[in-house]
Design a protein around this motif. Structure first.
Motif, short mmCIF file in Angstrom:
data_model
loop_
_atom_site.label_atom_id
_atom_site.label_comp_id
_atom_site.label_asym_id
_atom_site.label_seq_id
_atom_site.Cartn_x
_atom_site.Cartn_y
_atom_site.Cartn_z
N ARG A 122 -37.78 53.10 -103.02
CA ARG A 122 -38.88 52.21 -103.41
C ARG A 122 -39.73 51.83 -102.22
NH1 ARG A 122 -39.02 49.37 -108.44
NH2 ARG A 122 -40.88 48.12 -108.13
N SER A 164 -41.84 54.76 -101.12
CA SER A 164 -43.01 55.00 -101.95
C SER A 164 -44.08 53.94 -101.72
CB SER A 164 -42.62 55.13 -103.43
OG SER A 164 -42.73 53.91 -104.07
N ASN A 165 -43.67 52.71 -101.36
CA ASN A 165 -44.66 51.69 -100.99
C ASN A 165 -45.44 52.09 -99.76
OD1 ASN A 165 -44.02 49.95 -103.04
ND2 ASN A 165 -42.60 48.74 -101.84
N ASN A 221 -54.23 46.53 -108.37
CA ASN A 221 -53.32 45.43 -108.66
C ASN A 221 -53.14 45.21 -110.16
OD1 ASN A 221 -52.60 44.71 -106.06
ND2 ASN A 221 -54.46 43.49 -105.78
N LYS A 269 -50.49 49.09 -114.18
CA LYS A 269 -49.11 48.76 -114.53
C LYS A 269 -48.17 49.18 -113.40
CE LYS A 269 -46.91 50.46 -118.21
NZ LYS A 269 -47.13 51.06 -119.50
N ASP A 270 -48.37 50.40 -112.90
CA ASP A 270 -47.59 50.87 -111.76
C ASP A 270 -48.55 51.16 -110.62
OD1 ASP A 270 -46.12 52.14 -109.89
OD2 ASP A 270 -45.03 53.42 -111.29
N LYS A 271 -48.63 50.20 -109.68
CA LYS A 271 -49.62 50.29 -108.62
C LYS A 271 -49.50 51.59 -107.82
CE LYS A 271 -51.34 47.68 -104.68
NZ LYS A 271 -51.14 46.53 -103.80
N ASN A 272 -48.25 51.92 -107.42
CA ASN A 272 -48.07 53.11 -106.60
C ASN A 272 -48.50 54.38 -107.34
OD1 ASN A 272 -47.13 51.44 -104.68
ND2 ASN A 272 -44.99 52.06 -104.81
N GLN A 273 -48.16 54.42 -108.62
CA GLN A 273 -48.52 55.60 -109.41
C GLN A 273 -50.04 55.71 -109.53
OE1 GLN A 273 -46.29 57.90 -110.25
NE2 GLN A 273 -48.10 59.10 -110.74
N TYR A 274 -50.68 54.56 -109.70
CA TYR A 274 -52.15 54.52 -109.79
C TYR A 274 -52.76 55.11 -108.52
CZ TYR A 274 -56.82 52.43 -109.69
OH TYR A 274 -58.17 52.22 -109.58
#
Lengths: 206, 247
Positions: B33, B36-37, B59, B62-67
């Protein structure tokens, strides 16, 4: 469980024995992380978790701890808790953890944590020790949140990152007070809080 | 109670082993995690330098990292390493992103061994931008950034900077849009040779100068560090820039 005596452990640090304004502990981090409300809040929460669980764990261990290495054992437990908190912050609120930078790690040296373990947890049962930890964490956190709110509002015109001072104020000559964002102003704000606090609690004055 | 040495040693060993096991378990389980951040942060900085990163939208996602990953894959069309002669190294797409983790070491290497990453983006209007990372030393700790160049490899299209621990309100201002937007439209080359971007003292002092921006008042050392960082790091890219764009 929540007898009057136990409740006092929770509420006393919020007022009459507040770690920051009365015992003047934990000032360093209170100045460093309160330029904005959100990091101040997360820091408050982190310290509360660490003091509460450090008190709980060391109170449970208090009868077995060899007295000659007492401080070392306390440090190991506190350091482990702080690393846990740091790892969790990095995984779940990465942006905030970046803003707090070294100050999460420095919770280890926060006098409040070691102070409460030495003064309370080692001589009391786990449940009161846990409550005492939460109380002191909240007492510390309360001041942090107040400072964070005031400094962010006057220094940046925002609260929790949202703009609250309308643009029209700026058009009429209002401007943010940059000094608010610097640690010296935080110290002055702490001083003002202490002043207000003492003027309402005469018995705290020498 | 009198405690024997054996008890104390045994107690310490058990305590340390228990703590070590707990911490390793937590680090192992949260590691992916955190990775990925950090990866998403680099991607958002790269996108930010060309104005393709919208922090509010991220922000809200729903999933910031995926966005961020989705946007990165959509807009960053190419990435590769270049050597000190400005030649592109084949099949270095993965290596280019991975090299962002040890930029400091890479810039410090002797010229012949240096392998520097370049990222190419194409926005919705089809404009191509070249994004180069920079890394330097500020007043209190490291500073870094990404400089986006237009397809002539001379004019700056955008810049983002980050820092570890510059003074809030002073040096830390390099991370604000107000400072960064000054770089837009400035040029790195003058009369055919590499100049870089200088910082000049006083608000408005850089007006009309295409190789300079206003320094941050009170943040002189950090401002100069930005100037030195651009000069050194982008300077290392000079062969690549000359070969592919600037006349």
């Amino acid at each position: 469980m929540f007898s009057a005596k136990n409740m006092k452990l929770l509420t006393n640090p919020l007022g009459a024995s507040n770690p920051i304004t009365v015992q003047i502990l934990g000032i360093c981090s209170a100045l460093a992380v309160t330029a904005k409300l959100q990091p101040a809040f997360v820091m408050a929460l982190s310290v509360t978790v660490v003091t509460a669980f450090a008190n709980l764990i060391l109170s449970l261990l208090r009868k077995g701890i060899p007295s000659r290495i007492r401080i070392i054992v306390q440090l190991v437990v506190v350091a482990a808790l702080v690393i846990l908190v740091d790892q969790v912050l990095k995984a779940f609120v990465y942006d905030v953890s970046k803003q707090l930078s070294v100050f999460v790690g420095l919770i280890i040296t926060n006098c409040i944590v070691m102070g409460r373990i030495e003064a309370f947890a080692l001589g009391n049962k786990p449940w009161p020790a846990f409550l005492d930890g939460i109380g002191n964490g909240l007492g510390y956190g309360m001041i942090l949140v107040i400072l964070g709110f005031v400094r962010e509002l006057l220094g940046a015109g925002t609260v929790w990152g949202y703009r609250v001072i309308p643009e029209s104020f700026y058009a009429h000559g209002y401007s943010n007070n940059g000094l608010m964002l610097l640690p010296p102003m935080a110290l002055i704000c702490v001083g003002i809080i202490i002043w207000i606090h003492r003027s309402h609690n005469r018995n705290l004055c020498e | 109670m009198k405690q024997t040495n054996a008890y104390i040693i045994g107690y310490s060993i058990v305590l340390v082993v228990v703590v070590a096991v707990v911490l390793s378990l937590v680090t192992l389980s949260l590691g992916p995690r955190q990775q990925s951040n950090m990866q998403a942060e680099k991607m958002s900085d790269i996108l930010g330098s060309v104005g393709l990163y919208d922090a509010e939208a991220a922000n809200k996602a729903k999933d910031k990292n995926q966005y961020i990953i989705d946007r990165y894959e959509k807009y960053i069309t190419e990435s590769f390493l270049v050597d000190s002669k400005g030649n592109r190294i084949p099949d270095s797409e993965q290596a280019a992103f991975a090299s962002l983790d040890n930029l400091k070491a890479e810039f410090a290497k002797p010229e012949a061994e240096r392998r520097l990453p370049v990222f190419v983006s194409r926005n919705d209007a089809g404009q191509v931008r070249y994004i180069l990372p920079v890394y330097g030393t500020g007043l209190w700790g490291p500073i870094w950034g990404y400089i986006a160049l237009q397809s002539n490899l001379d004019t700056i299209d955008g810049a983002v900077f980050g820092h570890k621990s510059e003074t809030p309100g002073l040096g830390a201002e390099i991370a604000t849009p107000a400072f960064q937007k000054q770089f837009v439209g400035k040029t790195l080359f003058g009369n055919g040779s590499f100049v870089g971007i200088n910082v000049t003292k006083g608000v408005g002092s850089s007006a009309g100068n295409s190789h300079a921006v206003d320094a941050i008042s009170g943040g002189t050392i950090t401002s100069r560090a930005v100037q030195a960082m651009i000069k050194e790091c982008i300077g290392d890219y000079e062969p690549f820039l000359v070969k592919n764009g600037v006349k």
